[in-house]
Design an enzyme around this catalytic site. Structure first.
Site, PDB file in Angstrom:
ATOM      1  NE  ARG A 290      -2.897  -0.080   3.264  1.00  0.00           N
ATOM      2  CZ  ARG A 290      -4.106  -0.659   3.247  1.00  0.00           C
ATOM      3  NH1 ARG A 290      -5.119  -0.049   2.687  1.00  0.00           N
ATOM      4  NH2 ARG A 290      -4.295  -1.824   3.838  1.00  0.00           N
ATOM      5  CE1 TYR A 330     -10.821  -5.450   4.465  1.00  0.00           C
ATOM      6  CE2 TYR A 330     -10.404  -3.853   2.737  1.00  0.00           C
ATOM      7  CZ  TYR A 330     -10.257  -5.116   3.254  1.00  0.00           C
ATOM      8  OH  TYR A 330      -9.530  -6.036   2.563  1.00  0.00           O
ATOM      9  CB  CYS A 356     -28.899  -5.140  -7.127  1.00  0.00           C
ATOM     10  SG  CYS A 356     -29.254  -4.543  -8.754  1.00  0.00           S
ATOM     11  CD  GLU A 357     -25.192  -7.123  -2.507  1.00  0.00           C
ATOM     12  OE1 GLU A 357     -25.421  -7.020  -1.287  1.00  0.00           O
ATOM     13  OE2 GLU A 357     -25.076  -8.199  -3.101  1.00  0.00           O
TER      14      GLU A 357
END
Ligand code: LLP
Length: 436
Positions: A290, A330, A356-357
C-alpha cells in the site's frame, strides 16, 4: 464528514482542475471513459526511491531490500516500473508468480508467502527458483520437503512467525495476533525450526513476520521485531543460522487525516533497532504494498443521477463496490473530489454505485458541488482497488491507465460483457462439446 485531503505526489489541483502529472483527469475520463483507474508513474517511483534510499545506511552499506507486495496492485505496468528500479516481489499465489515471470523478474528476487499454498504452487515456485518460501505451518514444511525431494533439490525457506502483537488496525487486515490464521504460533516456532533443520530437502534461510496492514505507527513493528530478534538469538544458540529477516509490509498511508511515519522515518526506525541490537549481519527484507502504490492511484467515475431521498441525498455514480470494494468491505474512507469545479450548489450526498446491494457505497455524507454528468475522482485507490474488483452484476472491470508526464498509457483494457461469459456454455453447448 469533513476530513482533510490526503497529501499526494503525482496528483494535484491547479486552477480548480485536478491533474495526474501533466494531464487533467477530465481529459483522461473523456479519452478513456469511466470507471477508470489512473496511476501516476512518478508517485510509484518516488515512493520506491524513498524506501530504497533508506535501505542504504549512512556508511553506504545496503542493509535492506524491497520486495513489493504485488497483491496491492499487480498490473504488469506497475510491476515492470518497479522491477526497473530494482524491486523484488512478494507473491501469494501461482498467479502472482506467473505475473512476476511474465515481466522477466529475477526468480531470486521473489519471496513466496501465503497460508494455503497448493502442491502445484509450491512445485512451480521451486522449479522457477524463487529466493525463499515463507512457510506458515509444520504441515506445509513437510509438504515442501517431499516436493523438493521429488524435484531433487533443497527448498529455501523462512518460517513466518505469528508474534502475537496488536497492530491496531482494522480486524480484517490485522494478521499478527494469535487468533489470526497467519504464521506459526510463537511458542511453536523453535520446535518447527528444529524440524526444518532436520529435514533433508529444506534449507533454512530466514525468519519472517507480517503483523497487518494500514499500520500508522512504528511501535507494533518494534514489539514484533524485538520478539523475532530474541528468536534469532535462541536459534543461533541451537546452531541454526538465520541469514535474513523479512519484516513484511503494512505501513499505512494518509487517506484523509492519518499521519503514519513517512517511508524514510519508518525504515530508519526498524533498521536502527536491528543495528542497535547487534544484528548487522542480517539481510533485511521489507514487503510494502500500500505505501508504494496506494496514493499513486485514483478511480474516476461519472455521476449518473442525483436523487433526493427522505433523509439522504444520493449521488449515483457509474463505479460500484465491484470496482472498489474497500468501503463495502471495511467501511474504508476514500476522499472523493469533483475533478473540475462546477457552479452547482454544494449538497450532502451518499456516493453510491449501480450494484443491487445497499452495501454498494463509495462514500457517505460527503459534501459535493456536482451536476449529473460530472466526473468524480476517488482518491487513494492505487492499492487494493482494481485487484479486489469483481464482475458482480456482470460488470466488466474498469480500464487502467498509467500517466507519465504528459503521456497516458492504457495499461489494461476495459472488460467487455462478452469477455465475461466467453468461458461459459449452456448444457446444450456443453454436451455438444463433450461429444466432439
Ligand atoms: N506481506 C504480507 C505477508 C502481506 O500479507 C501483506 C498484505 C503485505 C506484505 C503488504 O501489506 P501492505 O504494505 O500493503 O499493507 N485488502 C486490504 C489489505 C490486505 C493486506 C493483506 N496483506 C485493504 O484493502 O486494506
Amino acid at each position: 464528514m469533513k476530513k482533510p485531503l490526503p497529501s499526494l505526489v503525482g496528483f494535484s489541483e491547479k486552477n480548480h482542475q485536478w491533474f495526474a502529472e501533466g494531464i487533467s483527469l477530465a481529459k483522461l475520463a473523456h479519452d478513456f471513459s469511466t470507471p477508470l483507474y489512473v496511476y501516476s508513474k512518478e508517485a510509484i517511483c518516488s515512493a520506491y526511491r524513498a524506501y530504497d534510499a533508506a535501505c542504504i545506511r549512512p556508511n553506504g552499506t545496503r542493509r535492506a531490500r524491497i520486495h513489493y507486495a504485488m497483491k496491492a496492485n499487480s498490473n504488469l505496468a506497475v510491476l515492470d516500473e518497479l522491477k526497473q528500479l530494482g524491486a523484488g516481489f512478494d507473491l501469494v499465489s501461482g498467479g502472482e508468480l506467473a505475473r512476476a515471470l511474465q515481466i522477466g523478474a529475477d526468480p531470486k528476487s521473489l519471496v513466496f508467502a501465503g497460508v494455503g499454498k497448493s502442491s502445484a504452487e509450491i512445485e512451480n515456485a521451486l522449479r522457477a527458483g524463487v529466493k525463499c518460501i515463507n512457510v506458515e505451518s509444520i504441515s506445509e514444511l513437510q509438504r515442501i520437503n517431499i516436493i523438493a525431494k521429488t524435484l531433487g533439490l533443497r527448498a529455501p525457506i523462512s518460517l513466518r512467525v505469528n508474534p502475537d502483537v496488536n497492530a491496531n488496525t482494522h480486524p480484517y487486515i490485522s494478521t499478527g495476533l494469535k487468533d489470526n490464521k497467519f504464521g506459526i504460533a510463537f511458542h511453536d516456532v523453535l520446535k518447527t525450526y528444529r524440524e526444518a533443520a532436520r529435514l533433508p530437502h529444506i534449507d533454512v534461510l530466514g525468519i519472517d513476520c507480517h503483523i497487518g496492514s494500514q499500520i500508522t505507527s512504528a511501535s507494533p513493528y518494534l514489539d514484533a521485531l524485538d520478539k523475532v530478534l530474541g528468536l534469532i538469538t535462541q536459534l543461533q544458540l541451537e546452531g541454526i543460522t538465520i541469514h535474513h529477516l523479512d519484516l513484511g509490509g503494512g505501513l499505512g498511508i494518509d487517506y484523509g487525516g492519518e499521519s503514519p511515519p513517512n517511508i524514510t522515518e519508518f525504515t530508519n526506525t526498524l533498521l536502527n533497532r536491528i543495528e542497535e541490537q547487534g544484528f548487522n549481519h542480517l539481510e533485511v527484507l521489507l514487503e510494502p504494498g500500500r505505501s508504494l502504490v496506494g496514493n499513486a492511484g485514483v478511480l474516476l467515475t461519472q455521476v449518473e443521477y442525483l436523487k433526493t431521498g427522505v433523509d439522504k441525498n444520493f449521488c449515483i455514480v457509474n463505479a460500484a463496490m465491484n470496482d472498489l470494494m474497500r468501503p463495502a468491505l471495511y467501511e474504508a474512507y476514500h476522499a472523493i473530489v469533483p475533478v473540475q469545479m462546477s457552479s452547482a450548489k454544494p449538497n450532502q450526498y451518499d456516493v453510491v454505485g449501480p450494484v443491487c446491494e445497499s452495501g454498494d457505497w463509495l462514500g457517505k455524507d460527503r459534501t459535493l458541488a456536482v451536476y449529473e454528468g460530472d466526473i468524480l475522482g476517488i482518491l487513494s485507490a492505487g492499492a487494493y482497488g482494481f485487484v479486489m474488483s469483481s464482475n458482480y452484476n456482470t460488470r466488466g472491470r474498469a480500464a487502467e491507465v498509467m500517466v507519465d508526464g504528459n503521456q497516458a498509457y492504457l495499461v489494461r483494457e476495459r472488460e467487455t460483457p462478452e469477455s465475461l461469459f466467453n468461458n461459459e456454455r449452456t448444457l446444450n453447448q456443453a454436451s455438444t462439446l463433450k461429444q466432439k
